[in-house]
Structure formats: C-alpha cells, structure tokens
Scaffold this motif. Sequence first.
Motif, PDB file in Angstrom:
ATOM      1  N   PHE A  19       0.705  -1.168   0.035  1.00  0.00           N
ATOM      2  CA  PHE A  19       0.035  -0.102   0.031  1.00  0.00           C
ATOM      3  C   PHE A  19       1.037   1.321   0.174  1.00  0.00           C
ATOM      4  O   PHE A  19       1.626   1.356   0.912  1.00  0.00           O
ATOM      5  N   ARG A  20       0.713   2.081  -0.906  1.00  0.00           N
ATOM      6  CA  ARG A  20       1.531   3.108  -1.271  1.00  0.00           C
ATOM      7  C   ARG A  20       0.769   4.257  -0.371  1.00  0.00           C
ATOM      8  O   ARG A  20      -0.377   4.522  -0.463  1.00  0.00           O
ATOM      9  N   HIS A  21       1.495   5.066   0.396  1.00  0.00           N
ATOM     10  CA  HIS A  21       0.879   6.243   0.965  1.00  0.00           C
ATOM     11  C   HIS A  21       0.156   7.061   0.225  1.00  0.00           C
ATOM     12  O   HIS A  21       0.457   7.199  -1.109  1.00  0.00           O
ATOM     13  N   ALA A  22      -0.963   7.923   0.686  1.00  0.00           N
ATOM     14  CA  ALA A  22      -1.719   8.868   0.060  1.00  0.00           C
ATOM     15  C   ALA A  22      -0.895  10.128  -0.334  1.00  0.00           C
ATOM     16  O   ALA A  22       0.330  10.331   0.220  1.00  0.00           O
ATOM     17  N   MET A  49      -8.506  12.739   1.480  1.00  0.00           N
ATOM     18  CA  MET A  49      -9.696  12.121   0.841  1.00  0.00           C
ATOM     19  C   MET A  49      -9.403  10.764   0.617  1.00  0.00           C
ATOM     20  O   MET A  49     -10.201   9.899   0.587  1.00  0.00           O
ATOM     21  N   ASP A  50      -8.285  10.565  -0.419  1.00  0.00           N
ATOM     22  CA  ASP A  50      -7.943   9.079  -0.910  1.00  0.00           C
ATOM     23  C   ASP A  50      -7.858   8.188   0.183  1.00  0.00           C
ATOM     24  O   ASP A  50      -7.925   6.882   0.027  1.00  0.00           O
ATOM     25  N   ALA A  74      -2.469   3.674  -4.069  1.00  0.00           N
ATOM     26  CA  ALA A  74      -2.539   2.520  -4.779  1.00  0.00           C
ATOM     27  C   ALA A  74      -2.272   1.355  -3.795  1.00  0.00           C
ATOM     28  O   ALA A  74      -1.269   1.492  -2.897  1.00  0.00           O
ATOM     29  N   PHE A  75      -2.843  -0.018  -3.944  1.00  0.00           N
ATOM     30  CA  PHE A  75      -2.160  -0.998  -3.425  1.00  0.00           C
ATOM     31  C   PHE A  75      -2.441  -2.280  -4.522  1.00  0.00           C
ATOM     32  O   PHE A  75      -3.105  -2.267  -4.988  1.00  0.00           O
ATOM     33  N   ALA A  76      -1.477  -3.178  -4.190  1.00  0.00           N
ATOM     34  CA  ALA A  76      -1.333  -4.282  -4.773  1.00  0.00           C
ATOM     35  C   ALA A  76      -1.408  -5.494  -3.697  1.00  0.00           C
ATOM     36  O   ALA A  76      -0.824  -5.444  -2.738  1.00  0.00           O
ATOM     37  N   VAL A  77      -2.303  -6.730  -4.042  1.00  0.00           N
ATOM     38  CA  VAL A  77      -2.380  -7.941  -3.255  1.00  0.00           C
ATOM     39  C   VAL A  77      -1.494  -8.950  -3.821  1.00  0.00           C
ATOM     40  O   VAL A  77      -1.750  -9.345  -5.100  1.00  0.00           O
ATOM     41  N   VAL A  78      -0.659  -9.387  -2.906  1.00  0.00           N
ATOM     42  CA  VAL A  78       0.335 -10.436  -3.556  1.00  0.00           C
ATOM     43  C   VAL A  78       0.105 -11.558  -2.759  1.00  0.00           C
ATOM     44  O   VAL A  78       0.021 -11.769  -1.402  1.00  0.00           O
ATOM     45  N   TRP A  97      -5.439  -1.977  -7.014  1.00  0.00           N
ATOM     46  CA  TRP A  97      -6.737  -0.958  -6.918  1.00  0.00           C
ATOM     47  C   TRP A  97      -5.610   0.544  -6.826  1.00  0.00           C
ATOM     48  O   TRP A  97      -4.779   0.458  -6.370  1.00  0.00           O
ATOM     49  N   ALA A  98      -6.198   1.252  -7.739  1.00  0.00           N
ATOM     50  CA  ALA A  98      -5.771   2.775  -7.705  1.00  0.00           C
ATOM     51  C   ALA A  98      -6.893   3.619  -7.643  1.00  0.00           C
ATOM     52  O   ALA A  98      -7.843   3.428  -8.238  1.00  0.00           O
TER      53      ALA A  98
END
Length: 172
Positions: free
Chosen positions: A12-15, A35-36, A144-148, A168-169
């Motif tokens: 998960f990248r910071h907002a 907001m994000d 954004a985040f990626a699930v691995v 997701w982004a």
Amino acid sequence: MSVAESRRIVLFRHAKADWPQVADHERPLAERGRMDAPLAGRKLADTGIPFDLALCSTATRTRETWKLAVHELPQRPRTVYEERIYEASPGELIALLNETPDDVRNIVLIGHNPGVQGLAEVLCGSADGDARERMSRRGFPTAAFAVVSFDGSWKSLEPGVGTLTDYWAPSR
C-alpha cells in the motif's frame, strides 16, 4: 498454522503528500491524500483480507495514511511502525518481511515508491486476471495497493514466488 499455507501481502503506497518546507520524512498528507486514504481503506476492507499485522513506515505521510485507512477496516490489525520501510529497496523490504513470524498470515505494508511498486513487480511471477495489466497501465500512484499471495513461510519469500491477485488505485 502450517508454513506451507497461503499468505498475503498488501503493498500500500501512502496517499498524496504535501510539499511544505519540512524534511521529506516529515511531509504531511495533502488535502487529496486525506480524501484518498479513507477510500483506499474501504477498498482494502472490500478485499475481505483479515490482516494480522500492519507494517508502516515511520514517515508522517504513511502514518497519516494508515490512521485514516485503518478506520475503514472491520478489524484493526496490530501495527508496527518500522523505520526500515522509509526509502527501502525491494530487496530491503523482502529482508524485512522475511523476519515475520509464521503465525502471521496476512500483512499490509504501508510504504513509499519506488520500493513498494518495485517489490510488487519483483515478487509477482504470475498474476490473476488483468491485475498485472491494470498495474502496468496505471503505475503505482499514491494510495494504490497491490495484493500479492504466496505459499510458504515468510523466510521463503523471494522474487518471483508471488501471484498478483488484485490491484487498486484511485481514479484520476
């Protein structure tokens, strides 16, 4: 829990952060980031992943992102603020994850680019559906985040062992 069980890491990248006259580590979230982050938290909740542990960079923007996102989850995982995530390379992040006890099944790691995106790319030897194409097309914007997912112990986590199962982004 068997060490051969399937595990998941959400990268998960910071907002979105602001650019005030402060040291990079101390940069706060921008209005868009505020907001994000809750939106990303709702999307994390939608994954249905029961997080056992959150590893969060000590930078102000990552701590603020997690504080806003975690309120959207049905259960708050144990959170460890880890200074080694700040400015970490994919290899350094793998080394950190290799230290995770095997009773932990699902982790969310809240960090920074280029390390978070690089780690997603390095870990994933395969992908489900169009997840890799969506990540390639969008890059890894803020929030954004990626699930691995991968099978095995945390000590066995290495490049290519994971499957990108979701991405997701925020839409912009």
